[in-house]
Design an enzyme around this catalytic site. Sequence first.
Site, PDB file in Angstrom:
ATOM      1  N   GLU A 196       1.213  -1.251  -0.374  1.00 25.37           N
ATOM      2  CA  GLU A 196      -0.327  -0.060   0.221  1.00 25.37           C
ATOM      3  C   GLU A 196       0.947   1.169   0.304  1.00 25.37           C
ATOM      4  O   GLU A 196       1.238   1.395   0.991  1.00 25.37           O
ATOM      5  CB  GLU A 196      -0.695  -0.251   0.875  1.00 25.37           C
ATOM      6  CG  GLU A 196      -1.326   1.361   1.582  1.00 25.37           C
ATOM      7  CD  GLU A 196      -2.282   1.220   3.095  1.00 25.37           C
ATOM      8  OE1 GLU A 196      -2.876   0.099   3.947  1.00 25.37           O
ATOM      9  OE2 GLU A 196      -2.802   1.723   3.010  1.00 25.37           O
TER      10      GLU A 196
ATOM     11  N   ASP B  70      -5.214   9.293   9.785  1.00 26.29           N
ATOM     12  CA  ASP B  70      -4.456   8.440  10.171  1.00 26.29           C
ATOM     13  C   ASP B  70      -4.123   8.882  11.201  1.00 26.29           C
ATOM     14  O   ASP B  70      -3.638  10.224  11.673  1.00 26.29           O
ATOM     15  CB  ASP B  70      -3.296   8.391   9.045  1.00 26.29           C
ATOM     16  CG  ASP B  70      -2.810   7.931   8.247  1.00 26.29           C
ATOM     17  OD1 ASP B  70      -2.606   6.374   8.135  1.00 26.29           O
ATOM     18  OD2 ASP B  70      -2.839   8.210   6.812  1.00 26.29           O
TER      19      ASP B  70
END
Lengths: 404, 277
Positions: B57, B68
């Site tokens: 990824e 995140d």
Amino acid sequence: MKLYPDQNGYFGKYGGQFVSELLLPALDELTKAYLKEKNNPVFKKELKDLLVNYAGRPTNLYYAANLSDKWDAKIYLKREDLLHTGAHKINNTLGQTLLAKRIGKKRIIAETGAGQHGVATATACSLFRLDCVIYMGEEDLRRQALNGFRIGLLGAKVIGTGGVKGTLRDAVNEALRDWAKNFDNTHYVLGSVMGPHPFPMIVRDFQAVIGHEAKKQILKKEKRLPDSVIACVGGGSNAMGIFHAFIEEKNVKLIGVEAAGDGISSLRHSATITKGSPGILHGSYSYLLQNKEGLVSAVHSISAGLDYPGVGPEHSYLKDSGRAQYEAINDDEALSAFQELSYTEGIIPALESSHAVAYAKKWIKAYKKKYNKKPLIIINLSGRGDKDAAEAQRILSEKKSKSA
Amino acid sequence: MSTNALKKICSLENFLIEKKKNQKYLFIPYIALSFPDYNLSFDIVSTLLEAGADTIELGLPFTDPIADGPVLQKVFTKILEKPFRKDDMFLFLEKLNAAFPDQPFLLMGYANMFLQSGFSSFTKKLYQKNIRGIIAPDLPYHEKIHIAKENKTDIFSEDMAWIDFITPATKPERLKKICQSAKGFIYVVSTKGVTGQKEFNLDSLRPMFQSMRKITNTPLMVGFGVRTKENAVQAIKYADGFIVGTKINEIILENLNQLSGIPNKIKLMLKELLPEK
């Protein structure tokens, strides 16, 4: 006019829920709770009681006689600056905190830019005895140090975010992260008409009291509606609050004033609608300041409350539909208006609200030139300027020493 | 890049299912693209593939990465100290394609990065560069449907796999819909919060895994908080594999003063972390 948002949280093509899958249950729960409570007579009565007895509503619609003379117009100021904690933010924080309490949340978090929303949230939490954490950008903590202190004094915890350049957007990022982790027991009191659905709707509804009062008051005093309603726009909650009741009144011009910082052709401004393009930030699709890669721009305004690269989705909708117009005022113009209202009327406005005052002056000039008569206008004075005194003093003395 | 190589790579889902037939689990690392620079990014990708990554990824930096945690935010902030251009990213992908012609990759990016490049044209361009799956953490299932409807586009149901998420709080009816339409793999979030979580225990999620298994054969990949071998072993007890992000990016961040040592440090860490394949 159709009622917005639609059931998916869209105002025309703007809005939505662009958040991680994790937050969706929290947003769903909040939407359901709000739709249930908003028409509940017990909730309504309790909120009204708080707004009247604790916050100080209704606020005056004050005829600014000196300014009206000076600028040759009829100017009314909607005095949200007179509310408890010094700005319109308390309308929303009392509403959301009461809602959170009724759905059993024990902990409240919020982001803040200028610190006004942080103070207003900490105040409501103190009143309702709820744990409270406020996220504030570190640059904002520096220029609004007094509000950082006030938040602590009210029993809430302030957490600085984003490093030395941290501003409102960093605070929003961090608050969203906290909420994703803790939504079981935590409500996020978002401070403006932005973010994922249902926030743009909830915050607008809690702020709509401003416009409903102003409309009644102006009809009582002047027996007619104003020619324009002018309010500053960062995320856009005070503007949505005063616009909402006038949206159906097509002869009333609705004008949102953004921050042009060093000027809209400079790279240092926060004039999102004036200079931006639609994009996705902080959970909704709306106008956004960004580069061609889709990265969100660094922004600037003298006023921490307007220093934000996004804007609420309903404003984007009002802009595209032509129902509202959006203008920009730079730092210097805002600072002059800050001074002019202070010495002309004895009212020190927040630097945010000073943008609306500054544009009103321009608008009146243009209106008179076009129609050859005095306009009747309402400026939303969203907050008082005490919090800005130190920063204004610093900038003014810098200017003085430069020109000397 | 020859078109032959392109044709060799089938859909992400088939690729992963084929791989899984010969091994005990699937492993997907998550790194920020171009960090600390493109050359080292290339070495890190090579290291990860050698160490057993089934695909990787690659994260597009974003200014406001709300899904995140602090480690990735710090990484993105550092990348964005210099101007970031998608054109450079495409050159990097070409380099990867030349070195690993049969290898599909994943791209992680926030919704606005796709929107501004045009969902359709950007997706097609990425597909040509062997990107077979897209992870957009702020583009939940129902907004994909909304965008597809508004733009009268079918991009989300074409060959590219737009990865869906399931979390411990996803409601059963939504879980069912997502499982029925998912492609590539399903990203199962181990815990509430953002990437880089410290707590990890999947035992309480057993019923959720069971109900997903009943509905779909699409691989289930556990992410958020896989930091130790113990976590990894637990993940493959319930799912087809796992994603490791923060732990790798921490190593990169901690070693910015000795860049050349980074690939080896990641290799050693993975030796500790990965169960026998």
